[in-house]
Design an enzyme around this catalytic site. Structure first.
Site, PDB file in Angstrom:
ATOM      1  N   LYS A  34       0.825  -1.209   0.000  1.00 14.76           N
ATOM      2  CA  LYS A  34       0.000   0.000   0.000  1.00 14.76           C
ATOM      3  C   LYS A  34       0.864   1.265   0.000  1.00 14.76           C
ATOM      4  CE  LYS A  34      -4.366  -1.811   1.629  1.00 14.76           C
ATOM      5  NZ  LYS A  34      -4.033  -3.246   1.822  1.00 14.76           N
TER       6      LYS A  34
HETATM    7  C1  LIG Z   1      -4.698  -4.322   1.160  1.00 15.99           C
HETATM    8  C2  LIG Z   1      -3.983  -5.634   1.159  1.00 15.99           C
HETATM    9  C3  LIG Z   1      -4.319  -6.682   0.249  1.00 15.99           C
HETATM   10  C4  LIG Z   1      -5.483  -6.581  -0.701  1.00 15.99           C
HETATM   11  O1  LIG Z   1      -5.240  -5.705  -1.783  1.00 15.99           O
HETATM   12  P1  LIG Z   1      -6.443  -5.193  -2.699  1.00 15.99           P
HETATM   13  O2  LIG Z   1      -5.837  -4.210  -3.617  1.00 15.99           O
HETATM   14  O3  LIG Z   1      -7.451  -4.574  -1.764  1.00 15.99           O
HETATM   15  O4  LIG Z   1      -7.007  -6.380  -3.393  1.00 15.99           O
HETATM   16  C5  LIG Z   1      -3.563  -7.848   0.259  1.00 15.99           C
HETATM   17  N1  LIG Z   1      -2.542  -8.011   1.131  1.00 15.99           N
HETATM   18  C6  LIG Z   1      -2.195  -7.049   2.025  1.00 15.99           C
HETATM   19  C7  LIG Z   1      -1.077  -7.306   2.966  1.00 15.99           C
HETATM   20  C8  LIG Z   1      -2.887  -5.827   2.067  1.00 15.99           C
HETATM   21  O5  LIG Z   1      -2.543  -4.893   2.964  1.00 15.99           O
END
Ligand SMILES: *Cc1c(COP(=O)(O)O)cnc(C)c1O
Length: 434
Positions: free
Chosen positions: A107
């Site tokens: 993220k």
């Molecule tokens: C947010 C997140 C996801 C999911 O990603 P999306 O883009 O919402 O599908 C998967 N793994 C981790 C560790 C995350 O923080």
């Protein structure tokens, strides 16, 4: 870049407007009208480019009408300050490590690029904004780190007391400067209600230039396309020219949507695998054609505990919209906690590689898909977080202590600074106005 709302009941907007609005007024999602294809020469030389050089070419093609190339370079270089290496853990099976940024989860790409882009637009317009975010854990950390010390932007993060992990809390509460953490005596829903209330309040919205750092902001999606190109470039550099399959551990499906953008821009990706835990709304859709949201269930891969994925519509449109088209691009797989733990342990015992639970779900999805193929492919599964962010589950599953990177252990020794806040809106409003 001109963007439309997926509900078609709001006017088209510019990139700048989409970035600051977040959501169109009709509650759809913003989508670019056009996604350009990159020239063949770019793909021929891609193995000689760094991820920042790749990102700049992607941005020039997508955002070049809005922002001059020199400025784009600054925006990219402020956001992308870390690598995303691929590691071969078995023959033709690679893990794409997306956790080398400040919050140690993928993220960081979205949050840092959004901060960089917002700050660029604000400097041009000489405006300041105040961002309010409610977090249940991971998003808050990436946003706090992403906006830290960004000119023209003040950030207030609301988190529910006692409901986030120690590491997550320290990521929100130890920065200071332009980032303030409010420890709310309530649940995540209470935090979200306070933020919503602030946006609806006339006095607050006229006093402050309030903005959201919502996860469905288009500026969080674009930078996630960069690392698909970078993974391809690294495979080419290693001499692996087999058809490429990406398996993406998914919750709200932003990550997979970004992969589809890369594919639309010409990146030769043979297939995507959408991997989920038991919150299997999308794998079910892919096998039946029926999209049926459900209340989410708790799992050990908790960042993917999503019962109504917010980017589903984007994913569907980018994959061709009609069900018959979507299933040509994306296969589905889902795994329960027992299978996830077994994979974490098996891969660790055999190779020494430690995976977080989300990563293990993707590993299993990739393996299940490639086993069904006749031909050989280069399989890449995305690692969305560093294992040490899920230390308890990882150590319990592997039956051993694992190494914690200094960046995380240093954080735990820092002092938390948070302002206690009640869940009463009038208290929150009085605090903001004071
Ligand atoms: C947010 C997140 C996801 C999911 O990603 P999306 O883009 O919402 O599908 C998967 N793994 C981790 C560790 C995350 O923080």
């Amino acid at each position: 870049m001109l963007l439309y709302s997926t509900k078609h009941e709001s006017p088209d907007v510019s990139l700048e407007e989409a970035v600051f609005r977040g959501l169109p007024p009709d509650n759809g999602l913003y989508m670019p009208h056009e996604i350009p294809t990159l020239p063949a020469s770019f793909f021929e030389n891609i193995d000689k480019l760094t991820i920042n050089e790749i990102a700049l070419e992607v941005c020039k093609a997508l955002l070049g009408d809005d922002i001059p190339a020199d400025d784009l370079k600054g925006i990219v270089d402020r956001a992308i300050t870390f690598e995303s290496p691929i590691v071969e853990i078995e023959k033709d099976t690679y893990v794409l490590e997306l956790f080398h940024g400040p919050s140690m989860a993928f993220k960081d790409f979205g949050a840092r690029f959004m901060a960089s882009l917002m700050s660029y637009f604000l400097q041009k317009s000489h405006k300041d904004i105040h961002i309010l975010v409610a977090t249940s854990g991971d998003t808050g950390g990436a946003v706090a780190q992403g906006f830290y010390k960004t000119a023209g932007i003040k950030v207030t993060i609301l988190y529910p007391t006692g409901k986030v992990s120690d590491i997550q809390e320290k990521q929100l509460t130890t920065l200071g400067e332009n980032v303030t953490a409010l420890e709310v005596d309530g649940t995540f829903d209470d935090c979200q209600a306070l933020v919503k209330g602030a946006f609806l309040d006339k006095e607050l919205s006229t006093t402050f230039n309030l903005a959201s750092a919502n996860s469905i902001n288009i500026s969080r999606l674009i930078p996630q396309a960069f690392y698909y190109f970078s993974a391809y470039a690294q495979l080419k550099k290693m001499g692996n020219t087999k058809p490429v399959v990406f398996c993406v551990p998914s919750g709200n499906f932003g990550n997979l949507s970004a992969g589809l953008i890369a594919q639309r821009m010409g990146l030769p990706i043979q297939q995507f695998v959408a991997a989920t835990n038991v919150n299997n709304i999308v794998p079910n859709y892919l096998s039946t054609g029926i999209y049926e949201p459900k209340p989410s269930q708790e799992t050990i891969s908790n960042a993917m505990d999503v019962g109504n994925p917010s980017n589903f519509i984007r994913m569907r449109i980018l994959a061709g919209d009609a069900y018959e088209e979507v299933v040509k691009h994306i296969s589905g797989d889902f795994r329960d906690d027992a299978e996830t733990r077994a994979a974490m342990k098996e891969v660790f015992d055999r190779t020494g590689y430690v995976m977080c639970p989300h990563t293990a779900v993707a590993y299993l999805g990739l393996k299940a898909y490639t086993k069904s193929l006749q031909e050989e492919v280069a399989g890449v599964f995305l690692s969305t977080a560093h294992y040490a962010k899920f230390l308890d589950v990882v150590e319990e599953t592997l039956g051993t202590k694992v190494e914690v990177p200094a960046r995380l252990s240093d954080l735990l020794s820092k002092e938390k600074v948070a302002i206690p806040m009640s869940k009463n809106f009038e208290d929150f409003k009085a605090y903001l106005l004071a």
